[in-house]
Write a protein that holds these residues in place. Structure first.
Motif, PDB file in Angstrom:
ATOM      1  N   LEU A  52      64.126  72.193  57.166  1.00 27.76           N
ATOM      2  CA  LEU A  52      62.842  72.015  56.474  1.00 27.76           C
ATOM      3  C   LEU A  52      63.052  71.747  54.987  1.00 27.76           C
ATOM      4  O   LEU A  52      62.345  70.915  54.394  1.00 27.76           O
ATOM      5  N   THR A  53      64.002  72.428  54.377  1.00 21.68           N
ATOM      6  CA  THR A  53      64.298  72.207  52.958  1.00 21.68           C
ATOM      7  C   THR A  53      64.787  70.788  52.731  1.00 21.68           C
ATOM      8  O   THR A  53      64.345  70.103  51.804  1.00 21.68           O
ATOM      9  N   ARG A  54      65.685  70.318  53.590  1.00 18.44           N
ATOM     10  CA  ARG A  54      66.199  68.948  53.479  1.00 18.44           C
ATOM     11  C   ARG A  54      65.069  67.931  53.627  1.00 18.44           C
ATOM     12  O   ARG A  54      64.959  66.989  52.844  1.00 18.44           O
ATOM     13  N   ASP A  55      64.189  68.137  54.616  1.00 24.93           N
ATOM     14  CA  ASP A  55      63.063  67.220  54.811  1.00 24.93           C
ATOM     15  C   ASP A  55      62.111  67.233  53.621  1.00 24.93           C
ATOM     16  O   ASP A  55      61.614  66.192  53.197  1.00 24.93           O
ATOM     17  N   THR A  56      61.859  68.417  53.087  1.00 25.40           N
ATOM     18  CA  THR A  56      60.955  68.541  51.941  1.00 25.40           C
ATOM     19  C   THR A  56      61.529  67.831  50.718  1.00 25.40           C
ATOM     20  O   THR A  56      60.813  67.096  50.028  1.00 25.40           O
ATOM     21  N   ASN A  57      62.802  68.028  50.459  1.00 33.30           N
ATOM     22  CA  ASN A  57      63.443  67.352  49.321  1.00 33.30           C
ATOM     23  C   ASN A  57      63.454  65.838  49.507  1.00 33.30           C
ATOM     24  O   ASN A  57      63.208  65.089  48.551  1.00 33.30           O
ATOM     25  N   ALA A  58      63.717  65.367  50.719  1.00 33.34           N
ATOM     26  CA  ALA A  58      63.735  63.926  50.986  1.00 33.34           C
ATOM     27  C   ALA A  58      62.348  63.328  50.795  1.00 33.34           C
ATOM     28  O   ALA A  58      62.194  62.246  50.213  1.00 33.34           O
ATOM     29  N   LEU A  59      61.330  64.028  51.245  1.00 33.95           N
ATOM     30  CA  LEU A  59      59.956  63.552  51.085  1.00 33.95           C
ATOM     31  C   LEU A  59      59.597  63.473  49.608  1.00 33.95           C
ATOM     32  O   LEU A  59      59.017  62.474  49.157  1.00 33.95           O
ATOM     33  N   THR A  60      59.949  64.471  48.852  1.00 31.68           N
ATOM     34  CA  THR A  60      59.642  64.482  47.423  1.00 31.68           C
ATOM     35  C   THR A  60      60.362  63.343  46.703  1.00 31.68           C
ATOM     36  O   THR A  60      59.765  62.662  45.859  1.00 31.68           O
ATOM     37  N   ARG A  61      61.634  63.113  47.044  1.00 32.11           N
ATOM     38  CA  ARG A  61      62.379  61.991  46.438  1.00 32.11           C
ATOM     39  C   ARG A  61      61.738  60.654  46.766  1.00 32.11           C
ATOM     40  O   ARG A  61      61.579  59.792  45.908  1.00 32.11           O
ATOM     41  N   ARG A  62      61.352  60.486  48.030  1.00 30.21           N
ATOM     42  CA  ARG A  62      60.739  59.220  48.453  1.00 30.21           C
ATOM     43  C   ARG A  62      59.399  59.011  47.748  1.00 30.21           C
ATOM     44  O   ARG A  62      59.071  57.898  47.336  1.00 30.21           O
ATOM     45  N   TYR A  63      58.629  60.054  47.588  1.00 26.30           N
ATOM     46  CA  TYR A  63      57.357  59.959  46.876  1.00 26.30           C
ATOM     47  C   TYR A  63      57.599  59.509  45.430  1.00 26.30           C
ATOM     48  O   TYR A  63      56.887  58.646  44.915  1.00 26.30           O
ATOM     49  N   SER A  64      58.615  60.070  44.788  1.00 29.79           N
ATOM     50  CA  SER A  64      58.945  59.674  43.414  1.00 29.79           C
ATOM     51  C   SER A  64      59.334  58.201  43.349  1.00 29.79           C
ATOM     52  O   SER A  64      58.968  57.495  42.412  1.00 29.79           O
TER      53      SER A  64
END
Length: 133
Positions: free
Chosen positions: A106-118
């Motif tokens: 979940l942490t990996r997915d959350t970080n990836a989502l945040t990076r993609r949003y940026s």
């Protein structure tokens, strides 16, 4: 655990317009988008936001439980109690390992989502030095 909560808090702070994630599919770093992935990042965002309170509530309910006084009356010298204790320790270890794996994912997915949003925001915002007309 702290990394998971930190990642979700960062996601909640940074993702101001979740609708920008609609139709954007997750991809591995440097790879083409996965054809088998059917959920876009907006759906993942909604899922990650829904999971966070459940994790928090689960942790709070575990912290609220106090040890029962019945344990003091148990005779710990019997072989059956020692076998039960060993089995309980093994089961607890198994479940904690599973929880750690889920939280890491979940942490990996959350970080990836945040990076993609940026990245999406960088693509749609005008770059410095160019007129925005």
């Amino acid at each position: 655990m702290e990394q998971y909560f930190s990642a979700t808090q960062k996601m909640e702070r940074e993702v101001m317009f979740p609708s920008l994630l609609r139709g954007v599919f997750p991809q591995q770093e440097g790879a083409a988008p996965a054809a088998e992935s059917r959920t876009d990042l907006y759906e993942r965002y909604q899922l990650l936001k829904a999971i966070k309170p459940m994790v928090e509530k689960g942790l709070a309910s575990v912290a609220d439980q106090s040890p029962s006084g019945a344990d003091a009356d148990v005779d710990t010298s019997s072989d059956s109690n020692e076998a039960e204790d060993a089995q309980l320790e093994e089961r607890l270890s198994h479940h904690l390992n599973g929880l750690q794996q889920v939280l890491t994912h979940l942490t990996r997915d959350t970080n990836a989502l945040t990076r993609r949003y940026s990245q999406i925001l960088e693509q749609i915002s005008p770059s410095e030095g160019q007129p925005s007309w």
